[in-house]
Design an enzyme around this catalytic site. Sequence first.
Site, PDB file in Angstrom:
ATOM      1  N   GLU B 335       0.815  -1.222   0.000  1.00  0.00           N
ATOM      2  CA  GLU B 335       0.000   0.000   0.000  1.00  0.00           C
ATOM      3  C   GLU B 335       0.849   1.273   0.000  1.00  0.00           C
ATOM      4  O   GLU B 335       0.619   2.191   0.790  1.00  0.00           O
ATOM      5  CB  GLU B 335      -0.956   0.011   1.201  1.00  0.00           C
ATOM      6  CG  GLU B 335      -1.966  -1.140   1.137  1.00  0.00           C
ATOM      7  CD  GLU B 335      -3.022  -1.069   2.257  1.00  0.00           C
ATOM      8  OE1 GLU B 335      -4.175  -1.413   1.978  1.00  0.00           O
ATOM      9  OE2 GLU B 335      -2.676  -0.687   3.379  1.00  0.00           O
ATOM     10  N   ASP B 408      -8.657  -8.543   4.259  1.00  0.00           N
ATOM     11  CA  ASP B 408      -8.365  -7.429   5.150  1.00  0.00           C
ATOM     12  C   ASP B 408      -9.105  -7.742   6.441  1.00  0.00           C
ATOM     13  O   ASP B 408      -9.232  -8.901   6.785  1.00  0.00           O
ATOM     14  CB  ASP B 408      -8.796  -6.096   4.514  1.00  0.00           C
ATOM     15  CG  ASP B 408      -8.104  -4.901   5.171  1.00  0.00           C
ATOM     16  OD1 ASP B 408      -7.467  -5.100   6.207  1.00  0.00           O
ATOM     17  OD2 ASP B 408      -8.214  -3.785   4.664  1.00  0.00           O
ATOM     18  N   GLU B 436     -12.502  -0.973  12.315  1.00  0.00           N
ATOM     19  CA  GLU B 436     -12.345  -0.315  11.016  1.00  0.00           C
ATOM     20  C   GLU B 436     -13.552  -0.514  10.108  1.00  0.00           C
ATOM     21  O   GLU B 436     -14.071   0.433   9.541  1.00  0.00           O
ATOM     22  CB  GLU B 436     -11.076  -0.847  10.323  1.00  0.00           C
ATOM     23  CG  GLU B 436     -10.906  -0.303   8.915  1.00  0.00           C
ATOM     24  CD  GLU B 436      -9.571  -0.707   8.283  1.00  0.00           C
ATOM     25  OE1 GLU B 436      -8.738  -1.313   8.975  1.00  0.00           O
ATOM     26  OE2 GLU B 436      -9.384  -0.395   7.095  1.00  0.00           O
TER      27      GLU B 436
END
Lengths: 734, 734
Positions: B335, B408, B436
């Site tokens: 990322e 994820d 999240e």
Amino acid sequence: MTTRLSALRQYLNSMLFRKIHYHLITVAVLTALLFSFTQLKAEKAPAEDGYSMWLRYNLIEDEVLLKEYRETFENIVLTRNSETLQAVENELTKGFTGLLGLSPEVKSDIDSNGTLVLGTPANSEIIASLKIQNKLDRLGEEGFLIEQKNIQGYHTIVVAANTDLGVLYGAFHLLRMIQTHQPLANLSVVSRPHMPLRLANHWDNVDRSVERGYAGLSLWEWSTLPEYKHPRYADYARMTASLGINGVAINNVNAVAWFITDHFLKKIAVLADIFRPYGIKVYLSINYSSPVSLGGLDGADPLDSMVINWWKERVQHIYASIPNFGGFLVKADSEGQPGPKTYGRNHAQGANMLAEALEPFGGIVIWRAFVYGERQADRVREAYDEFVPLDGKFKDNVVLQIKNGPLDFMPREPFSPLFGALPKTNTLIEFQVTQEYLGNGNHLVYKGPMFKEILDADTYAKGNGSTVGKVLSGEVFDYKLSGMAAVVNPGTDRNWTGHPFVQSSWYAFGRLAWDYSLPAGELAEEWIRMTFSNDEMVISTIKKIMMTSGEAAVNFREPLGLTHIGTGSHYGPAPWSNRSNRFHQADKYGIGFDRTINGSNAVEQYYPPLNDIFNDIDRIPEKYLLWFHHVSWNHQMKSGHTLWEELVYKYYEGVEQVRQMQAEWDSLEGMIDRQRFQHVKALLEIQECDAVRWRNSCVLYFQTLSELPIPEGLEQPKHDLDYYKELERKVYVP
Amino acid sequence: MTTRLSALRQYLNSMLFRKIHYHLITVAVLTALLFSFTQLKAEKAPAEDGYSMWLRYNLIEDEVLLKEYRETFENIVLTRNSETLQAVENELTKGFTGLLGLSPEVKSDIDSNGTLVLGTPANSEIIASLKIQNKLDRLGEEGFLIEQKNIQGYHTIVVAANTDLGVLYGAFHLLRMIQTHQPLANLSVVSRPHMPLRLANHWDNVDRSVERGYAGLSLWEWSTLPEYKHPRYADYARMTASLGINGVAINNVNAVAWFITDHFLKKIAVLADIFRPYGIKVYLSINYSSPVSLGGLDGADPLDSMVINWWKERVQHIYASIPNFGGFLVKADSEGQPGPKTYGRNHAQGANMLAEALEPFGGIVIWRAFVYGERQADRVREAYDEFVPLDGKFKDNVVLQIKNGPLDFMPREPFSPLFGALPKTNTLIEFQVTQEYLGNGNHLVYKGPMFKEILDADTYAKGNGSTVGKVLSGEVFDYKLSGMAAVVNPGTDRNWTGHPFVQSSWYAFGRLAWDYSLPAGELAEEWIRMTFSNDEMVISTIKKIMMTSGEAAVNFREPLGLTHIGTGSHYGPAPWSNRSNRFHQADKYGIGFDRTINGSNAVEQYYPPLNDIFNDIDRIPEKYLLWFHHVSWNHQMKSGHTLWEELVYKYYEGVEQVRQMQAEWDSLEGMIDRQRFQHVKALLEIQECDAVRWRNSCVLYFQTLSELPIPEGLEQPKHDLDYYKELERKVYVP
């Protein structure tokens, strides 16, 4: 357990006061005992986190005073027919329970001595019967009186006002008197605010960061509003109202449009509802381009009827959600913010369009005067040059908000010449409580004396005695609206302000907005008593620290009228930077910005005789010398030193003052609570280190130009200039 | 006052326990009484702000139990010859003072019943004399035993371990037993952690923002360190150690280089000093390009000797400041983060270079396996494809940190196939405690059951029973290092975690890292008892809510194996977005991502028989159906419904579950403290509203593809699809 309990209760009852509610007195006594036992241990006072700020209602330790207060406040007579009066009752209950260890009974009539009567002629027959109408007539809408009176043969204390809000302000005043151990005999207080607008400005962003905040995230938890009413909101309202502040702009003047969307108005309305009983109106900072970003219009020209209608519709929406909405705070055509100039319109046209939309609802526009160009010859001239020609062009519900000085929030500036120069334009002053240029949340700087320096400064607008304070109170010109605003920094830090002493500047600001004549030292003392202790040694020690702190902050940073020597973050020193050089203009010859008639002629913006005084190197107060003059290093100062020597001595004095503050603080160990003692002690260590860095950076850098030695007897800088330049790169400041 | 005091003391003394310190017992009794009196008022319990988390040491209300515990812990025998043992004494004093209302005397020898003896054979002659060496031999470095024993004729409880840290863990365990009201008769506990590495990862940035934090600013106040030691740091260490967590990476894996500068190391060393007595090592996330940004080198090639030496020198600096430094946590080539691939090196080469620098000091490298390309065909395949070929190539002091699922932190994922596929590579699992993808700080989601679903999953790496938990504990392969890490979210919010129930996931994670076999429901119950109440009705109600919450979160968001339907902020729904479409692949025919042997063949990454089961639409557990299969809307589910119907029912069930949670919570009014009750109640209102938005957004969007009706009997969405699409633009999420 029950048996033990009732035995204990009987026991306590037998030896203590009469007539007071049962378990509440027990709670009080237990609290007292707990406190006493704690004292048996090494630490005198338990840890405190500062959350209660100046509304710290700890039990009074002086037994004589405690007895007197207890006998005075056994009963309360008060109607509860408004949210504000309910707030009065809540606050008195909280205050008396804490301070006096008792909870008075709330009654409808006086039937004994020791009664506190509160109300207005409208909601209290007792108050209406007191024949105090001519006194009340002089209190206005927000004033109050507090008097000891004999009513129906009983000793009472009366808090009277024309409005419920006046009663609330009176109740806070009375609590303050108790907190600060004032005598109540022959009590007679009459008080009304000097200025109609007493405002707090929050520079809070929509993502909950706070510009120049240094105390955590924004108080306003947008992700859980409107459903969750954080207990902090009501406590914020209490703190704020206790100072007499009557309006808060809740978001940053560098504004995004989000806040005036329906989505956000629902959330803001909850805050407004919580604030309303406390007499606090919500203001919103707006983005001038909102009609474009939110409304999808092509532009935001204030003379465009589409734009005008868009704002009218938005304002209607706002008032539908928040009936007592205060108005808009606008930073326009300033530091990248959009404004009317994009469309060829001036500030008055820009402000008046919004003012027209707000007018039917009683709302106002607060228009900031903080404007300057990209590459100005002398930035400090600009706001005056821009706004004086517009005097008289603004609508009655517009008020111009002017920073205290003509530059920014420097440690010291002369007052802005706009004060006194706008006879036909409503004027607000903008102070800064948060410590943007004063060590952020790390340094102890009590700003009371700085506020006073400005408020007491004479503008000479109408001859002698036309002080800034009098301009702001409408005594010099006939303003419809005027007053004081301050950029405050509270955030989610448990003690609200990061450095515990930022609270004191907030406190002083609020009290001065109510009464600009109050001395800074007196306000320091009030705050210490309310926040730390009524012990005389503690008071005098902390007061000495506070009253030194402002001059120390100036001395080790920017003495003798210097400005803008800081790094980009406004924390550390960078006298070598381009920006800094633009302001201090140091060279081989000397230092300072020539604003005399031979220079930028900024002196002409002041009334006589100030313009001449500022222009005259021999008559100008030396604290402003380098603001107005470019002065030779060898110039002879009043002390007999050369300018170079004086400058260096000032830098060294600043450091010594901080060291003195440290020594004073250390002497408080064991006399105040440990948690705040250690916190401030650590912060003073940081401050000393920063002060040395400022001093050495500046002295070493200016020495490369003056080529003069550091006077003998002063400690030599530990490192060379390169070391200090390197720190700018090495020390992380967010 | 003194007379009154001593009278009261005598009175209390006459009716109460013997032998216990004077004013401390008084404080305790007064506390008890205060509590009782408070109960007389309308609210059963006073407001609590959640700061104490699961170390909430409120006085035990059950009088029988209180008496028993008091008699058991009248004295403590313990040497104080280490900081850790001092921490033990502090914690027991705090715990017993709060829970039992007494402060036991700390003695050097046993001279009465009711004595608690703590120590190791090395620091306690009593422990050394107990003939428990063979038991101790089985405890390792961190385990402990707690036993009721008769020593020298006295009734005692013994907490013994091989190290001081083991004693600390035992003390926390004992306090937990008291907090949860466990009987002490015939007490015999033997406990040791299943895994050597039990880590918390903070995604805290240098500016004190927290990535995916939702609970205020970072705990670490960089601007005042190293001078100011915020009291929060020590409390953090207590909370963390009480769970057995033995390492914390204090900064974000998306790392800046600042943290390893000397400037920051001074600050971090203070934290490390505070953590050290609690057995907590500090780890730092590093930026792989630090040799460039800090060292001024041209590159960061791990085979470049300049780079190698630069890291060696930095590591030496770090250990000079922090002698027990844990090591580096590295997100590389992931990322946008820099990594060894820029220089044509693989992950093993990248990690081993750092590992060599750390090795002489006992430090380790934690290398994250979270990697994926820009435009992958099937992202969930990538980490496996990248790292399995490197198995055996990493040094012994490198451990690979693998997210629990292959994608994820989705509400539900199958376990990552890397677990079980790396027999020769040390392995850590990375869970996420912070929410999240689960409503940020606004939703109640207890993650205990999700952690267990992964830990109990069978990898079949060595046949039946090779669960993920056993892989991580080193029971399947002979790992030198292994364990569990979790991304935690604590911040400056007074209750640490924003939503009070995020604490429960943190708690469950820590306890499972110690013992992965503990049931999620049991951990929920422990946490409720320690954090809210031991009242059976309160426990069963909150437990029901917690145990429902995870499935509710999946059902109204991404049931049946769906993933990544959220907006960019990961808060609200956006099934119509490009990213979302890439993952759910909904079309006219059906929905789901084909990862069978006919699709991306991600199934091949699992051992038999799992690969076959996942590949088989009839055998795959339906909760993972759409993860592995693209399924026709008309596919017949086990329930008899079509897939379309089942999907819609799941979405509706999720909303109903949240409503049920609300009803359960409302039933607690008056049974728990008001502040937390109202906070959670408001948050559940937000959650219900969000759940409806998710459900309606997803059902209406998928309906445009399936063209099938919402089954009869279900409430129809209030608005059309455009309305829900518009919300994505209108609702501000930071």
